[in-house]
Scaffold this motif. Structure first.
Motif, PDB file in Angstrom:
ATOM      1  N   VAL A 176       7.957 -10.020   1.781  1.00  0.00           N
ATOM      2  CA  VAL A 176       8.601  -8.716   1.949  1.00  0.00           C
ATOM      3  C   VAL A 176       8.509  -7.906   0.662  1.00  0.00           C
ATOM      4  CG1 VAL A 176      10.812  -7.556   2.355  1.00  0.00           C
ATOM      5  CG2 VAL A 176      10.148  -9.501   3.772  1.00  0.00           C
ATOM      6  N   GLY A 177       8.616  -8.577  -0.482  1.00  0.00           N
ATOM      7  CA  GLY A 177       8.511  -7.865  -1.757  1.00  0.00           C
ATOM      8  C   GLY A 177       7.164  -7.197  -1.931  1.00  0.00           C
ATOM      9  N   THR A 178       6.112  -7.830  -1.434  1.00  0.00           N
ATOM     10  CA  THR A 178       4.773  -7.227  -1.511  1.00  0.00           C
ATOM     11  C   THR A 178       4.696  -6.002  -0.613  1.00  0.00           C
ATOM     12  OG1 THR A 178       3.788  -9.384  -1.964  1.00  0.00           O
ATOM     13  CG2 THR A 178       2.306  -7.660  -1.194  1.00  0.00           C
ATOM     14  N   VAL A 179       5.319  -6.090   0.565  1.00  0.00           N
ATOM     15  CA  VAL A 179       5.377  -4.924   1.452  1.00  0.00           C
ATOM     16  C   VAL A 179       6.057  -3.760   0.739  1.00  0.00           C
ATOM     17  CG1 VAL A 179       6.377  -3.985   3.581  1.00  0.00           C
ATOM     18  CG2 VAL A 179       5.377  -6.284   3.567  1.00  0.00           C
ATOM     19  N   ARG A 180       7.168  -4.056   0.112  1.00  0.00           N
ATOM     20  CA  ARG A 180       7.935  -3.010  -0.570  1.00  0.00           C
ATOM     21  C   ARG A 180       7.119  -2.363  -1.695  1.00  0.00           C
ATOM     22  NH1 ARG A 180      13.394  -2.526  -0.253  1.00  0.00           N
ATOM     23  NH2 ARG A 180      13.511  -4.639   0.610  1.00  0.00           N
ATOM     24  N   SER A 181       6.440  -3.180  -2.501  1.00  0.00           N
ATOM     25  CA  SER A 181       5.687  -2.629  -3.629  1.00  0.00           C
ATOM     26  C   SER A 181       4.473  -1.835  -3.138  1.00  0.00           C
ATOM     27  CB  SER A 181       5.250  -3.740  -4.579  1.00  0.00           C
ATOM     28  OG  SER A 181       4.402  -4.665  -3.938  1.00  0.00           O
ATOM     29  N   ARG A 182       3.805  -2.335  -2.088  1.00  0.00           N
ATOM     30  CA  ARG A 182       2.656  -1.601  -1.552  1.00  0.00           C
ATOM     31  C   ARG A 182       3.098  -0.272  -0.956  1.00  0.00           C
ATOM     32  NH1 ARG A 182      -1.191  -5.987   1.681  1.00  0.00           N
ATOM     33  NH2 ARG A 182      -1.695  -7.294  -0.123  1.00  0.00           N
ATOM     34  N   LEU A 183       4.223  -0.281  -0.260  1.00  0.00           N
ATOM     35  CA  LEU A 183       4.709   0.948   0.352  1.00  0.00           C
ATOM     36  C   LEU A 183       5.099   1.962  -0.706  1.00  0.00           C
ATOM     37  CD1 LEU A 183       5.525   2.540   2.869  1.00  0.00           C
ATOM     38  CD2 LEU A 183       7.747   1.393   2.788  1.00  0.00           C
ATOM     39  N   ASN A 184       5.794   1.523  -1.734  1.00  0.00           N
ATOM     40  CA  ASN A 184       6.179   2.443  -2.802  1.00  0.00           C
ATOM     41  C   ASN A 184       4.956   3.034  -3.494  1.00  0.00           C
ATOM     42  OD1 ASN A 184       8.905   2.078  -2.360  1.00  0.00           O
ATOM     43  ND2 ASN A 184       9.157   0.534  -3.957  1.00  0.00           N
ATOM     44  N   ARG A 185       3.955   2.199  -3.754  1.00  0.00           N
ATOM     45  CA  ARG A 185       2.735   2.680  -4.401  1.00  0.00           C
ATOM     46  C   ARG A 185       1.995   3.666  -3.498  1.00  0.00           C
ATOM     47  NH1 ARG A 185       0.700  -1.965  -5.935  1.00  0.00           N
ATOM     48  NH2 ARG A 185      -0.462  -2.349  -4.010  1.00  0.00           N
ATOM     49  N   ALA A 186       1.900   3.329  -2.216  1.00  0.00           N
ATOM     50  CA  ALA A 186       1.190   4.209  -1.284  1.00  0.00           C
ATOM     51  C   ALA A 186       1.896   5.547  -1.136  1.00  0.00           C
ATOM     52  CB  ALA A 186       1.060   3.527   0.079  1.00  0.00           C
ATOM     53  N   ARG A 187       3.212   5.517  -1.030  1.00  0.00           N
ATOM     54  CA  ARG A 187       3.963   6.772  -0.916  1.00  0.00           C
ATOM     55  C   ARG A 187       3.788   7.632  -2.160  1.00  0.00           C
ATOM     56  NH1 ARG A 187       9.585   6.123   2.122  1.00  0.00           N
ATOM     57  NH2 ARG A 187      10.109   7.648   0.546  1.00  0.00           N
ATOM     58  N   ARG A 188       3.801   7.004  -3.314  1.00  0.00           N
ATOM     59  CA  ARG A 188       3.629   7.754  -4.558  1.00  0.00           C
ATOM     60  C   ARG A 188       2.254   8.414  -4.618  1.00  0.00           C
ATOM     61  NH1 ARG A 188       4.736   3.944  -7.570  1.00  0.00           N
ATOM     62  NH2 ARG A 188       2.654   3.255  -8.191  1.00  0.00           N
ATOM     63  N   ILE A 189       1.229   7.662  -4.225  1.00  0.00           N
ATOM     64  CA  ILE A 189      -0.129   8.208  -4.252  1.00  0.00           C
ATOM     65  C   ILE A 189      -0.271   9.348  -3.261  1.00  0.00           C
ATOM     66  CG2 ILE A 189      -2.547   7.677  -3.710  1.00  0.00           C
ATOM     67  CD1 ILE A 189      -2.010   4.856  -4.839  1.00  0.00           C
ATOM     68  N   VAL A 190       0.278   9.158  -2.058  1.00  0.00           N
ATOM     69  CA  VAL A 190       0.199  10.211  -1.042  1.00  0.00           C
ATOM     70  C   VAL A 190       0.922  11.464  -1.507  1.00  0.00           C
ATOM     71  CG1 VAL A 190       0.979  10.886   1.262  1.00  0.00           C
ATOM     72  CG2 VAL A 190      -0.150   8.684   0.930  1.00  0.00           C
ATOM     73  N   GLN A 191       2.105  11.300  -2.056  1.00  0.00           N
ATOM     74  CA  GLN A 191       2.863  12.465  -2.512  1.00  0.00           C
ATOM     75  C   GLN A 191       2.173  13.162  -3.678  1.00  0.00           C
ATOM     76  OE1 GLN A 191       6.747  10.747  -3.153  1.00  0.00           O
ATOM     77  NE2 GLN A 191       7.375  11.139  -1.044  1.00  0.00           N
ATOM     78  N   ASP A 192       1.565  12.378  -4.582  1.00  0.00           N
ATOM     79  CA  ASP A 192       0.811  12.983  -5.675  1.00  0.00           C
ATOM     80  C   ASP A 192      -0.396  13.737  -5.140  1.00  0.00           C
ATOM     81  OD1 ASP A 192       2.592  11.935  -7.457  1.00  0.00           O
ATOM     82  OD2 ASP A 192       1.295  10.290  -8.127  1.00  0.00           O
ATOM     83  N   HIS A 193      -1.027  13.178  -4.108  1.00  0.00           N
ATOM     84  CA  HIS A 193      -2.195  13.813  -3.498  1.00  0.00           C
ATOM     85  C   HIS A 193      -1.808  15.140  -2.845  1.00  0.00           C
ATOM     86  CE1 HIS A 193      -6.372  13.236  -1.941  1.00  0.00           C
ATOM     87  NE2 HIS A 193      -5.956  14.145  -1.079  1.00  0.00           N
ATOM     88  N   LEU A 194      -0.613  15.188  -2.265  1.00  0.00           N
ATOM     89  CA  LEU A 194      -0.163  16.394  -1.572  1.00  0.00           C
ATOM     90  C   LEU A 194       0.434  17.418  -2.522  1.00  0.00           C
ATOM     91  CD1 LEU A 194       1.606  14.816   1.533  1.00  0.00           C
ATOM     92  CD2 LEU A 194      -0.646  15.876   1.465  1.00  0.00           C
ATOM     93  N   ALA A 195       0.822  17.000  -3.724  1.00  0.00           N
ATOM     94  CA  ALA A 195       1.553  17.873  -4.633  1.00  0.00           C
ATOM     95  C   ALA A 195       0.864  19.203  -4.920  1.00  0.00           C
ATOM     96  CB  ALA A 195       1.843  17.136  -5.938  1.00  0.00           C
ATOM     97  N   PRO A 196      -0.482  19.266  -5.142  1.00  0.00           N
ATOM     98  CA  PRO A 196      -1.097  20.556  -5.459  1.00  0.00           C
ATOM     99  C   PRO A 196      -0.915  21.603  -4.389  1.00  0.00           C
ATOM    100  CG  PRO A 196      -2.584  18.766  -6.004  1.00  0.00           C
ATOM    101  CD  PRO A 196      -1.423  18.163  -5.250  1.00  0.00           C
ATOM    102  N   ALA A 197      -0.721  21.149  -3.130  1.00  0.00           N
ATOM    103  CA  ALA A 197      -0.542  22.120  -2.048  1.00  0.00           C
ATOM    104  C   ALA A 197       0.918  22.455  -1.835  1.00  0.00           C
ATOM    105  CB  ALA A 197      -1.131  21.571  -0.743  1.00  0.00           C
TER     106      ALA A 197
END
Length: 208
Positions: A176-197
């Motif tokens: 479960v800890g791996t799920v949590r870390s992967r999800l947090n990393r993915a959300r951060r990357i997605v939000q950073d990707h969307l930030a310029p718009a």
């Protein structure tokens, strides 16, 4: 893909006091293979919808069919102490879909160019709410395409299927800890990707 037999679930039949769990259906199917069919009907739509978003409808049809074929063949190995077979089925499907990684990226890039045409407004609302992202489907698809496969799996299962950390962990056979870390990393990357718009708002906190 699968035709429905008599007495579909939820029809209000007074004689049906207890709807069998997935585990009960699988246990019955050991001696009566026909008992497996309601399990297919119960999960076919959700599984196909998830796969269609990832690899396209044509490949999704094949993968969905193969998932249930393998599940039926492996049903004696299912842990019947677990009433819900969804994580088990998704685990089988994910092992199959990894063979179509290139198709998944092509599908996401196509979404980024043209938008996601086969998703309902409810799908959009649920996905973007859980990602804390604005409603920009093409940009979101492009961000998903940029993720590592493992991170994309976790994020898509969480956002598109409303699966818990525990269910995702069971499906992927990871802690479960791996799920949590992967999800947090993915959300951060997605939000950073969307930030310029975006409008310059601060990034939302991730770990919960």
């Amino acid at each position: 893909m699968v035709t429905s037999p008599d007495n579909p679930p939820g029809d209000g039949d007074a004689g049906s006091e207890h709807e069998p769990t997935d585990a009960e259906l699988i246990a019955r199917s050991i001696d009566d293979p026909r008992a497996f069919m309601p399990l297919v009907e119960r999960h076919n739509r959700v599984l196909f919808g998830y796969l269609a978003r990832r690899v396209g409808r044509d490949i999704a049809e094949d993968v969905t069919s193969e998932t249930f074929t393998r599940a039926f063949a492996q049903r004696e190995r299912f842990d019947t102490t677990r009433p819900d077979a969804r994580p088990w089925l998704f685990g089988i499907a994910l092992n199959l879909v990894r063979n179509h990684a290139r198709s998944e990226v092509r599908q996401l890039r196509a979404y980024s160019r043209h938008g996601v045409q086969d998703r309902t407004e409810e799908d959009h609302a649920a996905t973007h709410a859980r990602l804390d992202a604005q409603d920009r489907s093409p940009e979101l698809a492009a961000a998903l395409a940029a993720l590592k496969p493992g991170d994309r799996e976790v994020l898509s299962m969480f956002a598109w299927n409303d699966m818990s950390y525990e269910e995702i962990a069971e499906s992927l056979d990871i802690p479960v800890g791996t799920v949590r870390s992967r999800l947090n990393r993915a959300r951060r990357i997605v939000q950073d990707h969307l930030a310029p718009a975006g409008d310059g708002t601060k990034e939302a906190p991730h770990g919960r």
